[in-house]
Design an enzyme around this catalytic site. Structure first.
Site, PDB file in Angstrom:
ATOM      1  CE  LYS A 105      44.754  63.711  47.630  1.00  0.00           C
ATOM      2  NZ  LYS A 105      45.889  63.931  47.123  1.00  0.00           N
ATOM      3  CG  HIS A 121      32.203  30.688  34.608  1.00  0.00           C
ATOM      4  ND1 HIS A 121      31.295  30.014  33.702  1.00  0.00           N
ATOM      5  CD2 HIS A 121      33.260  31.118  33.697  1.00  0.00           C
ATOM      6  CE1 HIS A 121      31.965  29.382  33.281  1.00  0.00           C
ATOM      7  NE2 HIS A 121      33.229  29.981  33.054  1.00  0.00           N
ATOM      8  CD  GLU A 174      43.392  60.455  40.903  1.00  0.00           C
ATOM      9  OE1 GLU A 174      42.943  59.922  41.857  1.00  0.00           O
ATOM     10  OE2 GLU A 174      44.466  59.973  40.878  1.00  0.00           O
TER      11      GLU A 174
END
Length: 464
Positions: free
Chosen positions: A437, A323, A294
């Site tokens: 937003k 793995h 960010e």
């Protein structure tokens, strides 16, 4: 003398891993440029813009937190944090690192009678509903964290919680089960708190969410569950002092930032993997991903020109992700750096017993410990990556305690600001988050965002 974090970057260098590594000459050039970056950072600190650098010295707020935690806070069996992003990830990391594993599963005596702590960092109704249904609300404190008081997810959670509390308790009881961490002067939560005499703690105006873990955002929940917040801040203060130098090679935050920047800009490695070899530090890796992404993923530089810059952070866990991910890191594109988080001294260890000694394939493990195996896995992975010309470095903390975690949190925050200087972007804003937003506000019918609703996709026309 308190032990310091160590940054071992040998496996990032061309001298060690070959053509895909960074040359010493490049670091020397960056060191010259760092003088200007350092001066700019210092100027921004002096102006008050980098508020997170002041947090270790906010003694009045720490006393408020201690007073609340030692007083009213001890009346509760459970604490629930309502927050998202920087209002949640930091606290989750602190809980995982600095309290015993599976904290909420321990009985009262094992928790030393500190409360359980849950962090509701999403609005998934299945998760939220299931937790609220099983809590004794009369014994639960809700810490609502939103600097603006307008965060849709957090405020929706607040409204749900508030309604449930009102059905269980009288008005005074509702007030006593809420504490708001928000802007000191403005915003919806501040307004509600003033009108209803709800307890509050401040988020300093110059401290953004992803830089707020060492403010009341992280410190209040931490103190409530018995984490030594004074030691956290002392570690952070030590790192601030250590990273105050303009000598690049003596400044661990700057060195980390420069190595990641050069890896991307000179070696085509924009993927920055954070891989702790400690379950306790797994949450810190997730916190780092928000901080790095960010802050540095920006369309525009500081002059307002389109540049589309920034790295992509990735979270992994050793040895688990050996793995699942390391095959890609070992033989995939040369587009990644791997930063290992290592712990020098474990709090405890588990011996591997000598059983099945007639079976060669497992007999060698007998007499070792799980800690020595984990350490061997780390060193082996680093060596294998290096032999394949893959850039990697190691941040080693002396032990997982509050002082060391304070150092590490502050080092990575300062590194983010220095990296912003090298990428020439503003690491403190997040304009790319705002459109989503606004469209959410429009779709949910918030007044003043009607136009955004027309720009959003109609869910009826989204097909598989």
């Amino acid at each position: 003398m308190t032990e310091r974090i160590v940054l071992d970057y040998n496996n990032m260098l061309a001298e060690r891993i070959g053509e895909h590594g960074i040359s010493s000459a490049s670091i020397d050039t960056a060191a010259t440029r760092f003088s200007a970056v350092h001066a700019d950072t210092q100027q921004r600190r002096d102006s008050g813009e980098l508020g997170f650098l002041q947090l270790p010295y906010e003694h009045d707020v720490v006393e408020q937190i201690r007073s609340f935690a030692d007083g009213v806070g001890q009346a509760f069996d459970t604490v629930v944090v309502l927050g998202i992003g920087g209002s949640a990830l930091g606290m989750s990391a602190l809980l995982q690192a600095l309290r015993p594993p599976r904290w909420n599963e321990l009985d009262d005596e094992a928790r030393e009678y500190f409360p359980k702590l849950y962090v509701l960092d999403n609005v998934d109704p299945v998760t939220v509903g299931a937790l609220l249904d099983r809590l004794d609300l009369r014994r639960t404190l809700f810490n609502v964290i939103s600097k603006s008081g307008a965060t849709a997810e957090t405020m929706a959670q607040y409204l749900v919680v508030r309604d449930r509390l009102q059905r269980e308790l009288d008005e005074e009881g509702v007030r006593g089960h809420l504490i708001f961490t928000t802007d000191p002067e403005k915003g919806v939560l501040r307004r509600i708190a003033a009108a209803e005499q709800i307890s509050t703690l401040p988020v300093p105006p110059a401290v953004g969410g992803r830089f707020s873990v060492l403010s009341a955002v992280g410190l209040l929940p931490a103190a409530l569950v018995g984490i030594d917040v004074a030691a956290l801040l002392a570690g952070a203060a030590d790192m601030i002092e250590r990273c105050g130098t303009s000598d690049l090679r003596a400044n661990p935050a700057a060195l980390f930032a420069v190595l990641q920047y050069l890896a991307q800009t000179e070696k085509g490695a924009p993927m920055h993997v954070m891989m702790p070899y400690s379950d306790q530090l797994a949450g810190l890796s997730d916190w780092y991903c928000q901080l790095w992404a960010e802050s540095l993923g920006k369309r525009k530089d500081r002059a307002g020109r389109d540049v589309f810059r920034g790295p992509t952070p990735v979270s992994a866990l050793g040895a688990t992700d050996q793995h699942s991910q390391v095959q890609l890191y070992m033989e995939g594109p040369f587009d990644k750096t791997i930063t290992f988080l290592a712990v020098k001294q474990l709090d405890s260890d588990v011996a591997v017993p000598r059983l099945h000694e007639d079976i060669e394939d497992i007999a060698y493990l007998g007499g070792a410990t799980l800690g020595s195996l984990l350490t061997a896995e780390l060193h082996a992975t680093a060596a294998a990556l290096s032999r394949n010309g893959r850039m990697n470095m190691r941040i080693e903390v002396p032990r997982v305690d509050a002082h060391a975690i304070g150092q590490l949190l502050m080092m990575l925050q300062i590194a983010t600001v220095y990296a912003g200087g090298f990428y020439d972007v503003n690491p403190l804003d997040q304009p790319g988050v705002e459109l989503g937003k606004q469209l959410t506000y429009g779709l949910m019918g918030r007044s003043g965002f009607e136009e955004q609703k027309t720009d959003a996709p109609d869910p009826r026309w989204i097909s598989a």
